[in-house]
Design a protein around this motif. Structure first.
Motif, short mmCIF file in Angstrom:
data_model
loop_
_atom_site.label_atom_id
_atom_site.label_comp_id
_atom_site.label_asym_id
_atom_site.label_seq_id
_atom_site.Cartn_x
_atom_site.Cartn_y
_atom_site.Cartn_z
N GLN A 48 49.34 39.22 46.35
CA GLN A 48 48.81 38.27 47.34
C GLN A 48 47.61 38.83 48.12
N ASP A 49 46.84 39.70 47.49
CA ASP A 49 45.62 40.24 48.09
C ASP A 49 44.48 39.30 47.74
N ARG A 50 43.94 38.61 48.75
CA ARG A 50 42.94 37.57 48.52
C ARG A 50 41.50 38.08 48.55
N ARG A 51 41.29 39.36 48.84
CA ARG A 51 39.94 39.87 49.09
C ARG A 51 39.00 39.72 47.90
N TYR A 52 39.53 39.72 46.70
CA TYR A 52 38.67 39.74 45.52
C TYR A 52 38.53 38.37 44.85
N LEU A 53 39.21 37.36 45.38
CA LEU A 53 39.13 36.04 44.76
C LEU A 53 37.70 35.50 44.72
N LYS A 54 36.90 35.85 45.73
CA LYS A 54 35.53 35.31 45.83
C LYS A 54 34.63 35.80 44.70
N TYR A 55 35.05 36.83 43.98
CA TYR A 55 34.21 37.36 42.89
C TYR A 55 34.55 36.74 41.53
N LEU A 56 35.59 35.91 41.48
CA LEU A 56 36.03 35.39 40.19
C LEU A 56 35.04 34.41 39.57
N SER A 57 34.54 33.46 40.34
CA SER A 57 33.68 32.41 39.77
C SER A 57 32.41 32.99 39.14
N GLY A 58 31.74 33.88 39.86
CA GLY A 58 30.51 34.47 39.34
C GLY A 58 30.77 35.32 38.10
N THR A 59 31.88 36.04 38.10
CA THR A 59 32.20 36.90 36.95
C THR A 59 32.56 36.05 35.74
N LEU A 60 33.27 34.96 35.96
CA LEU A 60 33.61 34.06 34.85
C LEU A 60 32.36 33.42 34.24
N ARG A 61 31.36 33.12 35.08
CA ARG A 61 30.10 32.59 34.53
C ARG A 61 29.44 33.61 33.62
N ARG A 62 29.54 34.89 33.97
CA ARG A 62 28.99 35.94 33.11
C ARG A 62 29.75 36.00 31.78
N VAL A 63 31.06 35.85 31.85
CA VAL A 63 31.87 35.84 30.62
C VAL A 63 31.44 34.68 29.73
N MET A 64 31.35 33.50 30.32
CA MET A 64 31.01 32.30 29.55
C MET A 64 29.62 32.40 28.93
N LYS A 65 28.69 32.93 29.70
CA LYS A 65 27.31 33.08 29.19
C LYS A 65 27.28 33.99 27.98
N ALA A 66 28.05 35.06 28.02
CA ALA A 66 28.08 36.00 26.89
C ALA A 66 28.82 35.40 25.70
N ILE A 67 29.91 34.68 25.95
CA ILE A 67 30.67 34.06 24.84
C ILE A 67 29.78 33.09 24.07
N ASN A 68 28.91 32.40 24.78
CA ASN A 68 28.04 31.42 24.11
C ASN A 68 27.10 32.05 23.09
N GLU A 69 26.95 33.38 23.13
CA GLU A 69 26.14 34.08 22.12
C GLU A 69 26.92 34.28 20.83
N PHE A 70 28.22 33.94 20.83
CA PHE A 70 29.08 34.17 19.67
C PHE A 70 29.83 32.89 19.33
#
Length: 344
Positions: free
Chosen positions: A299-321
């Motif tokens: 229940q540590d909420r401090r890092y939730l704010k970094y999820l959306s931006g990191t997921l966009r990076r994942v998706m951008k890279a997946i689109n290369e494959f």
């Protein structure tokens, strides 16, 4: 007069510090730690200060933190100096590198390019780790562990279990679960086949300290053999900053130029870039797993704010494959990309 901003059971630190500093005239302040169980304190005496690291008791002859620190220092990497230690009590007094992280420098700069010089300094340090430190085959714990298919796969499943299944409650049927597992295994085995050098393993802007115009490296105890792209993705696609593609390309070019003498004669920039994108999928999705786990498991909420931006990076890279389209579909269908994580 001593002022200890510690709880009572930490009082055994007093004899260690008094002996190390040859004085009882100092103050101790708790510092914000990282996501691990290590605890940190700033010790102040007159106009000097040190950082006290407290963890579990350790064997000084086989302690990853010390082993890597000494190996890095021997090869010119800027790391904190050890001032004193008490292995049986899990205590180590270190040089104080201050509070100016590369992350803070990035956000305080008027433009991203204004922080470029400091990022180049960070690249200079990683070049030493990837090449001179790797070529020096003296004893170091970093040579005894590696990123292999099993480790990469564990990290990807950590993202799946904590983010997709844990936080988002996405239902994986038997068939889809097998398809995703096959993709994760393919990504992991492709990365495993790449040449391996010492990787810091967590080379992001919060683990790079600027003091007196010098870049120093911390949190290196998990160093291991792996592809050079692992650290580069950690730095250039760091969840804690929002580096633009132009600056990232400039830094990658700078890294390759500084590494030219160490790269194989058949080095292919096309293959390098391909693996960089593949590593981005793996490394960034692992980071999502870590951020989600802090909330999902404790229940540590401090890092939730970094999820959306990191997921966009994942998706951008997946689109290369295109062969990994099913993974992209899962991220879309689970609502991972649209979820407002900070409202959980």
């Amino acid at each position: 007069m001593r002022i200890f901003l510690m709880v009572t059971h930490d009082e055994f630190l007093v004899p260690f510090l008094t002996k190390a500093l040859n004085s009882d005239n100092y103050k101790v302040f708790s510092l914000a730690g990282d996501a691990s169980n290590r605890r940190y304190y700033r010790v102040v005496q007159d106009n000097q200060s040190w950082v006290l690291m407290r963890w579990e008791p350790y064997d000084p002859n086989n302690y990853p933190f010390l082993s890597v620190l000494n190996h890095f220092a021997k090869n010119g990497v800027h790391v904190p100096t050890v001032v004193a230690q008490s292995p049986q009590e899990g205590l180590m007094l270190l040089e104080d590198l201050g509070d100016l992280t590369l992350e803070r420098k990035f956000w305080e700069s008027q433009s991203q390019e204004a922080s470029l010089e400091f990022y180049q300094m960070a690249v200079d340090e990683i070049v030493k780790i990837h090449h001179p430190a790797t070529l020096d085959k003296s004893d170091c714990t970093a040579f005894k562990i590696e990123f292999n298919t099993e480790k990469f796969l564990w990290e990807m499943n950590y993202g799946k279990d904590n983010l997709l299944s844990g936080v988002l409650k996405f239902p994986f049927g038997e068939s889809l679960n097998k398809e995703i597992t096959d993709i994760f295994v393919d990504i992991s085995s492709r990365l495993d086949r790449e040449p391996k050098r010492i990787a810091h393993r967590d080379y992001h802007s919060r683990n790079l300290m600027i003091k007196l115009d010098q870049m120093s490296v911390i949190d290196f105890q998990d160093a291991r053999l792996g592809p050079i792209q692992y650290d580069l993705v950690s730095l250039m696609r760091d969840s804690y900053v929002d580096m633009n593609d132009s600056m990232a390309r400039t830094l990658i070019d700078y890294y390759l130029e500084r590494s030219k003498a160490y790269l194989p004669k058949d080095f292919s920039r096309e293959q390098f870039d391909r693996i960089y994108e593949l590593q981005s999928i793996q490394r960034c999705f692992k980071a999502c797993g870590s951020f989600a786990s802090f909330y999902h498991l404790r229940q540590d909420r401090r890092y939730l704010k970094y999820l959306s931006g990191t997921l966009r990076r994942v998706m951008k890279a997946i689109n290369e494959f295109p062969e990994y389209k099913i993974f992209a579909d899962v991220l879309i269908d689970s609502g991972a990309l649209e979820r407002k994580y900070e409202t959980l």
